[in-house]
Design a protein around this motif. Structure first.
Motif, PDB file in Angstrom:
ATOM      1  N   ALA A   1       0.716  -1.305  -0.012  1.00  0.00           N
ATOM      2  CA  ALA A   1      -0.085  -0.072  -0.026  1.00  0.00           C
ATOM      3  C   ALA A   1       0.593   1.239   0.123  1.00  0.00           C
ATOM      4  O   ALA A   1       0.490   2.450  -0.513  1.00  0.00           O
ATOM      5  N   LYS A   2       2.004   1.337   0.650  1.00  0.00           N
ATOM      6  CA  LYS A   2       3.091   2.264   0.716  1.00  0.00           C
ATOM      7  C   LYS A   2       3.510   2.731  -0.735  1.00  0.00           C
ATOM      8  O   LYS A   2       3.904   3.881  -0.769  1.00  0.00           O
ATOM      9  N   GLU A   3       3.229   1.964  -1.639  1.00  0.00           N
ATOM     10  CA  GLU A   3       3.675   2.462  -3.094  1.00  0.00           C
ATOM     11  C   GLU A   3       2.535   3.323  -3.787  1.00  0.00           C
ATOM     12  O   GLU A   3       2.717   4.140  -4.731  1.00  0.00           O
ATOM     13  N   PHE A   4       1.285   3.426  -2.983  1.00  0.00           N
ATOM     14  CA  PHE A   4       0.380   4.390  -3.608  1.00  0.00           C
ATOM     15  C   PHE A   4      -0.021   5.455  -2.620  1.00  0.00           C
ATOM     16  O   PHE A   4      -0.421   6.601  -3.247  1.00  0.00           O
ATOM     17  N   VAL A   5       0.343   5.340  -1.341  1.00  0.00           N
ATOM     18  CA  VAL A   5       0.082   6.349  -0.531  1.00  0.00           C
ATOM     19  C   VAL A   5       1.186   6.318   0.895  1.00  0.00           C
ATOM     20  O   VAL A   5       1.487   5.005   1.164  1.00  0.00           O
ATOM     21  N   THR A   6       1.569   7.384   1.116  1.00  0.00           N
ATOM     22  CA  THR A   6       2.582   7.552   2.088  1.00  0.00           C
ATOM     23  C   THR A   6       2.004   7.334   3.682  1.00  0.00           C
ATOM     24  O   THR A   6       1.023   7.897   4.005  1.00  0.00           O
ATOM     25  N   PRO A   7       2.766   6.691   4.373  1.00  0.00           N
ATOM     26  CA  PRO A   7       2.430   6.576   5.796  1.00  0.00           C
ATOM     27  C   PRO A   7       2.519   8.062   6.509  1.00  0.00           C
ATOM     28  O   PRO A   7       1.502   8.349   7.359  1.00  0.00           O
ATOM     29  N   LEU A   8       3.284   8.945   6.035  1.00  0.00           N
ATOM     30  CA  LEU A   8       3.546  10.404   6.641  1.00  0.00           C
ATOM     31  C   LEU A   8       2.164  10.949   6.166  1.00  0.00           C
ATOM     32  O   LEU A   8       1.538  11.826   7.033  1.00  0.00           O
ATOM     33  N   SER A   9       1.667  10.888   4.974  1.00  0.00           N
ATOM     34  CA  SER A   9       0.268  11.546   4.591  1.00  0.00           C
ATOM     35  C   SER A   9      -0.776  11.080   5.703  1.00  0.00           C
ATOM     36  O   SER A   9      -1.571  11.905   6.107  1.00  0.00           O
ATOM     37  N   LEU A  10      -0.859   9.588   5.859  1.00  0.00           N
ATOM     38  CA  LEU A  10      -1.843   9.172   6.809  1.00  0.00           C
ATOM     39  C   LEU A  10      -1.986   9.611   8.173  1.00  0.00           C
ATOM     40  O   LEU A  10      -2.786   9.861   8.863  1.00  0.00           O
ATOM     41  N   SER A  11      -0.558   9.382   8.765  1.00  0.00           N
ATOM     42  CA  SER A  11      -0.525   9.633  10.146  1.00  0.00           C
ATOM     43  C   SER A  11      -0.676  11.439  10.272  1.00  0.00           C
ATOM     44  O   SER A  11      -1.353  11.493  11.219  1.00  0.00           O
ATOM     45  N   THR A  12      -0.562  12.292   9.218  1.00  0.00           N
ATOM     46  CA  THR A  12      -0.769  13.574   9.410  1.00  0.00           C
ATOM     47  C   THR A  12      -2.256  13.760   9.613  1.00  0.00           C
ATOM     48  O   THR A  12      -2.736  14.427  10.260  1.00  0.00           O
ATOM     49  N   VAL A  13      -3.073  13.141   8.481  1.00  0.00           N
ATOM     50  CA  VAL A  13      -4.519  13.508   8.586  1.00  0.00           C
ATOM     51  C   VAL A  13      -5.379  12.727   9.731  1.00  0.00           C
ATOM     52  O   VAL A  13      -6.343  13.296  10.324  1.00  0.00           O
ATOM     53  N   SER A  14      -4.652  11.645  10.163  1.00  0.00           N
ATOM     54  CA  SER A  14      -5.458  10.822  11.497  1.00  0.00           C
ATOM     55  C   SER A  14      -4.888  11.439  12.864  1.00  0.00           C
ATOM     56  O   SER A  14      -5.495  10.927  13.665  1.00  0.00           O
ATOM     57  N   LYS A  15      -3.826  12.157  12.723  1.00  0.00           N
ATOM     58  CA  LYS A  15      -3.145  12.698  13.879  1.00  0.00           C
ATOM     59  C   LYS A  15      -2.794  11.238  14.909  1.00  0.00           C
ATOM     60  O   LYS A  15      -2.817  11.475  16.181  1.00  0.00           O
ATOM     61  N   ASN A  16      -2.479  10.017  14.275  1.00  0.00           N
ATOM     62  CA  ASN A  16      -2.127   8.948  14.840  1.00  0.00           C
ATOM     63  C   ASN A  16      -0.877   8.273  14.138  1.00  0.00           C
ATOM     64  O   ASN A  16      -0.635   8.460  12.893  1.00  0.00           O
ATOM     65  N   PRO A  17      -0.015   7.459  14.851  1.00  0.00           N
ATOM     66  CA  PRO A  17       1.059   6.770  14.049  1.00  0.00           C
ATOM     67  C   PRO A  17       0.439   5.878  13.095  1.00  0.00           C
ATOM     68  O   PRO A  17      -0.956   5.423  13.313  1.00  0.00           O
ATOM     69  N   VAL A  18       1.084   5.270  11.977  1.00  0.00           N
ATOM     70  CA  VAL A  18       0.563   4.270  11.003  1.00  0.00           C
ATOM     71  C   VAL A  18       1.375   3.157  11.396  1.00  0.00           C
ATOM     72  O   VAL A  18       2.299   3.218  11.450  1.00  0.00           O
ATOM     73  N   TYR A  19       0.622   1.965  11.331  1.00  0.00           N
ATOM     74  CA  TYR A  19       1.115   0.569  11.572  1.00  0.00           C
ATOM     75  C   TYR A  19       1.159  -0.071  10.408  1.00  0.00           C
ATOM     76  O   TYR A  19       0.160  -0.133   9.452  1.00  0.00           O
ATOM     77  N   SER A  20       2.199  -0.858  10.072  1.00  0.00           N
ATOM     78  CA  SER A  20       2.574  -1.725   9.123  1.00  0.00           C
ATOM     79  C   SER A  20       3.125  -3.020   9.470  1.00  0.00           C
ATOM     80  O   SER A  20       3.251  -3.853   8.658  1.00  0.00           O
ATOM     81  N   SER A  21       3.889  -3.055  10.458  1.00  0.00           N
ATOM     82  CA  SER A  21       4.754  -4.248  10.861  1.00  0.00           C
ATOM     83  C   SER A  21       4.410  -4.509  12.459  1.00  0.00           C
ATOM     84  O   SER A  21       3.843  -3.675  13.049  1.00  0.00           O
ATOM     85  N   PHE A  22       4.927  -5.680  12.828  1.00  0.00           N
ATOM     86  CA  PHE A  22       4.845  -5.962  13.916  1.00  0.00           C
ATOM     87  C   PHE A  22       5.846  -5.617  15.090  1.00  0.00           C
ATOM     88  O   PHE A  22       5.529  -5.440  16.246  1.00  0.00           O
ATOM     89  N   THR A  23       6.839  -4.720  14.717  1.00  0.00           N
ATOM     90  CA  THR A  23       7.791  -4.054  15.233  1.00  0.00           C
ATOM     91  C   THR A  23       7.617  -2.586  14.883  1.00  0.00           C
ATOM     92  O   THR A  23       7.539  -2.422  13.588  1.00  0.00           O
ATOM     93  N   SER A  24       8.164  -1.516  15.687  1.00  0.00           N
ATOM     94  CA  SER A  24       8.118  -0.145  15.350  1.00  0.00           C
ATOM     95  C   SER A  24       9.400   0.021  14.352  1.00  0.00           C
ATOM     96  O   SER A  24      10.359  -0.682  14.610  1.00  0.00           O
ATOM     97  N   GLU A  25       9.316   0.637  13.173  1.00  0.00           N
ATOM     98  CA  GLU A  25      10.363   0.853  12.271  1.00  0.00           C
ATOM     99  C   GLU A  25      11.234   1.799  12.841  1.00  0.00           C
ATOM    100  O   GLU A  25      10.850   2.762  13.358  1.00  0.00           O
ATOM    101  N   GLY A  26      12.636   2.129  12.453  1.00  0.00           N
ATOM    102  CA  GLY A  26      13.633   2.465  12.825  1.00  0.00           C
ATOM    103  C   GLY A  26      14.159   2.753  14.124  1.00  0.00           C
ATOM    104  O   GLY A  26      14.773   3.331  14.741  1.00  0.00           O
ATOM    105  N   GLU A  27      13.824   1.496  14.882  1.00  0.00           N
ATOM    106  CA  GLU A  27      14.265   1.276  16.253  1.00  0.00           C
ATOM    107  C   GLU A  27      15.097   0.228  16.137  1.00  0.00           C
ATOM    108  O   GLU A  27      14.832  -0.914  15.660  1.00  0.00           O
TER     109      GLU A  27
END
Length: 403
Positions: free
Chosen positions: A44-70
């Motif tokens: 899905a990230k190929e068509f819409v970015t997590p950043l866009s969705l987290s901005t409009v939802s005002k919440n983190p976006v989830y896509s995996s079982f662990t937090s990315e970048g940690e």
């Protein structure tokens, strides 16, 4: 106020071109007062970015079982997320994801969350014409509907392949309306008509003075709003009150005196299923009202009073199909007095509160009640906000009118 206000909506996004429309869908839910969290597949990230969705939802976006970048990635709990949701919506829902949902495959975070969800699940298919028509896809739809999932049918239109036909994801506005309509159909008071009275009455002495009480109308208004939020058509006959927060489905009819409230209640009473008389109606009024302001004098002023019409008792004598609920505000022998009132006035239930209970009474944002039905079954509730008390009262009524 939308039926979606305050709801927790979990939006699942899969890898279809229609995913680019999902920020608009999220905005619609957020604007309606819903809390939105997004789960998306990697494709899905190929068509819409997590950043866009987290901005409009005002919440983190989830896509995996662990937090990315940690470095020591934190586990994202799909079970908690599934239990958090009041509604799960998968849009766009590709043929691949729908097939996995139908057969219990759990090879990504979105699917694991779906299998953990206890709430109603909606899905909005999005795929090309031949895929949408394929027998295996139709079978998938049937399986998912048999699970209790709710399908938002794809529409006819131009598809990514260039073909024109069925398979295009419903537009965000149509998805929003579809979810709202489905939830409304399941409301327990849909089709029921309520009459609620609230607030004080003012009985004129002269053009500038009156006899009244300290009622704010908050309790009755909260009851009217609660009934409307559960699908009821509500007429609120409201005495003088400064409160202004009303559910859009509440029709407010303002009155001043007990006589006006009596007349308004009798106009609406024959057509309602439930009447809840929460107003603090004056028991007495001046026998005569001065045409001009009474001037202050050194001698005592004597005002002769006469009883007002008893709205609750009069409705009790007219009762047919209505479920009639009264209120009793007592200071002594509380339960005995309330039960006596319930019997005398032919009520189906009475809500008792005592001025002896701290936090209860006029003008406060809290209340403490006992709900007593005509079988004299009584339920004591702890001190709560008046909004919560209203919900308790409505729930008790629902359990009896649907019994």
């Amino acid at each position: 106020m939308s039926i979606l206000s305050g709801k927790n909506i979990l939006l699942g996004i899969t890898g279809g071109i229609a995913a680019y429309k999902t920020p608009s869908l999220v905005r619609l839910f957020v604007k309606a007062g819903a809390h939105v969290r997004v789960v998306m597949t990697d494709s899905a990230k190929e068509f819409v970015t997590p950043l866009s969705l987290s901005t409009v939802s005002k919440n983190p976006v989830y896509s995996s079982f662990t937090s990315e970048g940690e470095e020591n990635g934190l586990w994202n709990n799909h079970v908690d997320l599934g239990l958090w949701a009041d509604i799960m919506l998968i849009a766009p829902a590709t043929a691949n994801t729908l097939s996995k949902m139908a057969h219990g495959v759990s090879d990504n975070f979105l699917l694991a969350t779906y299998l953990s969800a206890k709430c109603p699940v909606f899905f909005a298919p999005a795929m090309d014409l031949d895929m949408y028509r394929h027998s295996s896809t139709r079978n998938t739809f049937d399986i998912l509907r048999a699970f209790g999932n709710i399908m938002i049918p794809a529409t006819h239109g131009e598809l990514a392949s260039g073909l024109v036909g069925e398979g295009r994801m419903a537009e965000p506005e149509d998805i929003f309306s579809f979810v709202e309509a489905e939830l409304y159909k399941k409301l327990p008071l849909r089709g029921k008509r309520f009459l609620v009275t609230a607030g004080p009455t003012y009985e004129a002495i002269d053009p500038v003075r009156f006899i009244g009480n300290h009622s704010s109308g908050k309790m009755g208004i909260a009851i009217a709003n609660s009934a409307a939020s559960l699908g009821a058509e509500v007429v609120l006959v409201l005495g003088p009150s400064t409160e202004t927060e009303f559910h859009p489905q509440v029709i407010v009819e303002r009155v001043v005196s007990a006589k006006q409230m009596y007349e308004a209640a009798h106009v609406h009473y024959p057509d309602v299923d439930v009447a809840i008389l929460a107003a603090a109606v004056a028991d007495y009024r001046p026998t005569s009202v001065a045409d001009q302001k009474i001037k202050k004098a050194t001698s005592a002023l004597h005002i002769e009073l006469e009883p007002t019409q008893d709205i609750l008792a009069s409705l009790g004598t007219l009762k047919k199909q209505q479920f009639l609920v009264g209120f009793a505000l007592e200071t002594e022998n509380e339960k005995d007095n309330a039960i006596g009132k319930l019997k005398r006035k032919n009520l189906d239930a009475i809500v008792l509160n005592s001025l002896n209970d701290q936090g209860a009474g006029f003008g406060k944002s809290t209340n403490k009640i006992t709900f007593i039905d005509k079988e004299q079954v009584s339920i004591d509730f702890p001190l709560k906000t008046k909004v919560e008390v209203a919900q308790d009262i409505i729930n008790e009524i629902i359990s009896r009118i649907h019994a």
